[in-house]
Every structure is written in structure tokens, then in C-alpha cells.
Design an enzyme around this catalytic site. Structure first.
Site, PDB file in Angstrom:
ATOM      1  N   ASP A  16       0.815  -1.221   0.000  1.00 41.04           N
ATOM      2  CA  ASP A  16       0.000   0.000   0.000  1.00 41.04           C
ATOM      3  C   ASP A  16       0.845   1.265   0.000  1.00 41.04           C
ATOM      4  OD1 ASP A  16      -2.363  -1.373  -0.130  1.00 41.04           O
ATOM      5  OD2 ASP A  16      -2.786  -1.280   2.012  1.00 41.04           O
ATOM      6  N   ARG A  97       2.103   5.793  17.072  1.00 40.22           N
ATOM      7  CA  ARG A  97       1.526   6.691  16.079  1.00 40.22           C
ATOM      8  C   ARG A  97       1.786   8.169  16.338  1.00 40.22           C
ATOM      9  NH1 ARG A  97       2.474   2.259  13.981  1.00 40.22           N
ATOM     10  NH2 ARG A  97       0.817   1.160  12.876  1.00 40.22           N
ATOM     11  N   ASP A 126      -5.574   3.711  12.951  1.00 41.11           N
ATOM     12  CA  ASP A 126      -4.370   4.489  12.678  1.00 41.11           C
ATOM     13  C   ASP A 126      -4.630   5.738  11.847  1.00 41.11           C
ATOM     14  OD1 ASP A 126      -2.686   2.930  14.170  1.00 41.11           O
ATOM     15  OD2 ASP A 126      -2.042   1.672  12.502  1.00 41.11           O
ATOM     16  N   SER A 177      -2.249  -9.866   9.184  1.00 41.27           N
ATOM     17  CA  SER A 177      -1.763  -8.495   9.181  1.00 41.27           C
ATOM     18  C   SER A 177      -1.019  -8.281  10.497  1.00 41.27           C
ATOM     19  CB  SER A 177      -2.942  -7.520   9.063  1.00 41.27           C
ATOM     20  OG  SER A 177      -2.494  -6.193   9.212  1.00 41.27           O
TER      21      SER A 177
END
Length: 399
Positions: A16, A97, A126, A177
Site C-alpha cells: 500500500d 503513532r 491508525d 496483518s
């Protein structure tokens, strides 16, 4: 669709974020894409990731080592707050993050970019954490999220990337994932999407199965200074060294596995598997040490603060006025949280078996029931009379 001329892209090297580079340039008219990969201790070789970004069309590919800050400024703050989302998850991914957002904004300012970008989809947490944190740090920067808007399936995304020389994954990709950093791993997707399926042993990397753990317990003494872990068995540890040592030791005893149904910020429930050995032990030890030192009213009030704090971190509000105010409260409570906690690691459990502190409020001659008892038992009757007075009056009026 010329939304921005120069963009700093949060880059992981995956499909991605790699496809984001040509997509931003060819679909949205971005002239220059600078990629930024944060070294959070994920253990991957970051040089190939840096090179892949350049081959995918980035004008510059940056790798920044933020491991020390990640532990010192984010993980240790969460330990002081005993931060466990829904009383289970130690926020390993969520804590990374705001730090990534911080270096994204700093890099954008340094290079004169007018936007930052990320590869988050529209279903996860996220995207909120990046968008809100970046906006808080520099509200003039545009925030671009191509993967949230392009509407391509994974197969279509891979095909799009191949058109611009981005190779498809060579091997069959894992059905899971996975996000990994120094604080642990989060695993989702594949068979884990069925909440009734037991997680296969193959998904774990940091923790042993209980059947494979040692049959002899291991004892560790963790020393805290102002609520921050600083020593193991009397030996000073760096922030990174502290986490790495406990990840290894606790993981060897099968400690730190979490299997939970989690309430995401975007309104859906997801089945999440986490491995977080060090944080599991440290939060448990820190909370226990606080019970020895803090007054009852501070301890009880802090529990509510901790819940709010944890939700704010999970929900992407690290850089917010309320979070800053909670930080001030928590820091004040940590001024006397100095001492040592003895932990027994055994068969998936971190068991607190001892604690000591020069600031302990535990007074042996008041707590004992033996001959050394100094507590004034006669004073209890008057205390109970005053304490129970409202209840007694209420009962009398009701008759």
C-alpha cells in the site's frame, strides 16, 4: 487532482505505501514524494525498505531511528499511567503513532512540504491517530490518505504498482496483518477473523507456548525511579535495554499473550491478538508499587484518570489539551514512586511476590495483629459513629 506539490509519506515498504508513491504523483498531481520510515525496533532490515522507496519513485527516502524516544517519551509515560486499553491492551501500536506523526510533521517543515500522507485504510484506528496528531502539531499541513480513497482491491493495488515498476510480493503473503515494534506485536486477519477460532501457534514470535516454557520459575527485581523502570536485578538499564531484556525474559515464560475482542474507534469490533511481554510485566509491577506508596484517595482517583488517559491515547488524542492536563496530574503522582518490585515469571504468569520502597506508607506496627500493634482500637468506635451518621439518620427518617 493537484492537492499538494511536495508530500512526506509515512512509509513501511509494504504494497500500500509503495503504491501510494506513484498514485500520489500520477493520480493526484503531486510533484515530489519524500518517504519516511521510522525505526521503532521492528527488526526489519530498513536499508532495503529505503531503496525500495527510491525505486518506487520517491525523490528522497529517509529512515529515522526513534527507538530511544519511543520508549523514554511514550512507553514509559504509558507505564506511569498504567495504560491498558479495555483493561487488557498495553497500547504498543497506538503509542507509536503520535511519535511517527511528530517526525512526519518535523520532516515536512524541514523540507518545505505542504502535505503529509499515509497508507491507512478507512476501517482502522491508525488513520485517526495520524490525521488528528498531524493536525494538532501543524494544522496548516494537508493530510492525504490515498488508500482510503482509491477503492482498489489488494489484487488491483498490486497490478497498479506493477505498472510503475513496483514488484508484486515474491512469496505468498502471510494471511495475517502484523504490526511490530519494540513494545510487541499485533496480529489480525486470516483465521483470526473468526472470534471462535483458537489462534494457531504459528502466529506467535515473542512468546513461548505454555507447554514449552521452563518448569522452574524465574525471579526478577525491577527498580523504579519516579514511576519509571530503571534497573533489573540491581543493574541499571537503558530504556531500550529495559524493554528488550523483559521481552526476552517474560516471553520465554509465555507471558504477554492477549486475545481480545476490541472496540475500535471507528465503531466496529475486531478480534486482536497481541504479544507484549515487557509492557505486561512493567505495568503490573508499577501498579503494585504505587499501591505501597500512594494515598488511598490518590490511588482511587488515579484509576479514573488512567482510564481516560488510555482512551485518549488509543483514540489518537496524544496531542490534546486534556491529555496534557492528565500528564501533569500523573507526573505529580509519580514523584515518590521509587522502589523495587520482585516478580515471579512462571507458566504465562507474572506474579508479584514482593515490593519495597523508602517511601512506603505501609506501617508494620499499624498493620500487625501481633503484640507490636500500635493502632488505637478505641478510636475506631468514634470514627464509625461519625462515618455512619448520615446512613443512620437516613434509616431513621425512613421509618
Amino acid at each position: 487532482m493537484g492537492r499538494a506539490k511536495k508530500v512526506v509519506l509515512a512509509y513501511s515498504g509494504g504494497v500500500d505505501t509503495s503504491v501510494c508513491i506513484p498514485y500520489l504523483k500520477h493520480e493526484w498531481g503531486v510533484e515530489e514524494v519524500i518517504t519516511l520510515a521510522a525505526d521503532l525496533g521492528q527488526g526489519e532490515e530498513l536499508e532495503p525498505i529505503r531503496e525500495k522507496a527510491l525505486k518506487s519513485g520517491a525523490s528522497e527516502s529517509l529512515v529515522i531511528d526513534v527507538r530511544e524516544s519511543f520508549i523514554r517519551d511514550y512507553a514509559f509515560a504509558a507505564i506511569q499511567a498504567n495504560a491498558l486499553y479495555e483493561n487488557r491492551y498495553p497500547l504498543g501500536t497506538a503509542l507509536a503513532r503520535p511519535l511517527i506523526a511528530k517526525i512526519l510533521v518535523e520532516t515536512a517543515e524541514k523540507y518545505g512540504a505542504d502535505a503529509i500522507a499515509h497508507g491507512c485504510t478507512g476501517k482502522g484506528n491508525d488513520q485517526v491517530r495520524f490525521d488528528v496528531s498531524c493536525a494538532a502539531l501543524n494544522p496548516s499541513l494537508k493530510i492525504l490518505a490515498p488508500a482510503r480513497e482509491w477503492g482498489m482491491s489488494r489484487e488491483e493495488t498490486i497490478a497498479y504498482g506493477e505498472r510503475f515498476g513496483i514488484p508484486a510480493p515474491v512469496k505468498k503473503s502471510s494471511p495475517y496483518s502484523i504490526d511490530k515494534n519494540l513494545l510487541g506485536r499485533s496480529i489480525e486477519a486470516g483465521v483470526l477473523e473468526d472470534p471462535n477460532v483458537e489462534p494457531p501457534e504459528e502466529i506467535y514470535e515473542m512468546t513461548k507456548a505454555i507447554a514449552d516454557t521452563p518448569d522452574v520459575p524465574e525471579y526478577m527485581e525491577i527498580g523504579f525511579r519516579n514511576g519509571i523502570p530503571v534497573t533489573i536485578n540491581g543493574e541499571e538499564k537503558s530504556p531500550i535495554g529495559m524493554i528488550e531484556c523483559l521481552n526476552t525474559a517474560a516471553g520465554n515464560h509465555g507471558i504477554g499473550r492477549i486475545d481480545m475482542i476490541e472496540n475500535r474507534l471507528v465503531g466496529i469490533k475486531s478480534r486482536e491478538i497481541y504479544e507484549s511481554p515487557a509492557m505486561t510485566v512493567l505495568i503490573q509491577a508499577h501498579r503494585d508499587l504505587e499501591s505501597l506508596i500512594l494515598t488511598a484517595d490518590v490511588t482511587h482517583y488515579k484509576r479514573g484518570i488512567e482510564e481516560t488517559y488510555t482512551q485518549m491515547v488509543y483514540n489518537g488524542l496524544w496531542y490534546s489539551p486534556l491529555k496534557a492536563a492528565l500528564d501533569a496530574f500523573i507526573q505529580k503522582t509519580q514523584e515518590r514512586v521509587n522502589g523495587t518490585v520482585r516478580v515471579k515469571l512462571y507458566k504465562g504468569n507474572a506474579i508479584i511476590v514482593g515490593r519495597s520502597s523508602g517511601n512506603s506508607m505501609y506501617t508494620p506496627d499499624l498493620a500487625t495483629y501481633g503484640a507490636d500493634d500500635k493502632f488505637d482500637h478505641k478510636a475506631a468506635e468514634g470514627f464509625i459513629y461519625v462515618w455512619g451518621l448520615p446512613t443512620r439518620i437516613w434509616a431513621q427518617i425512613g421509618k
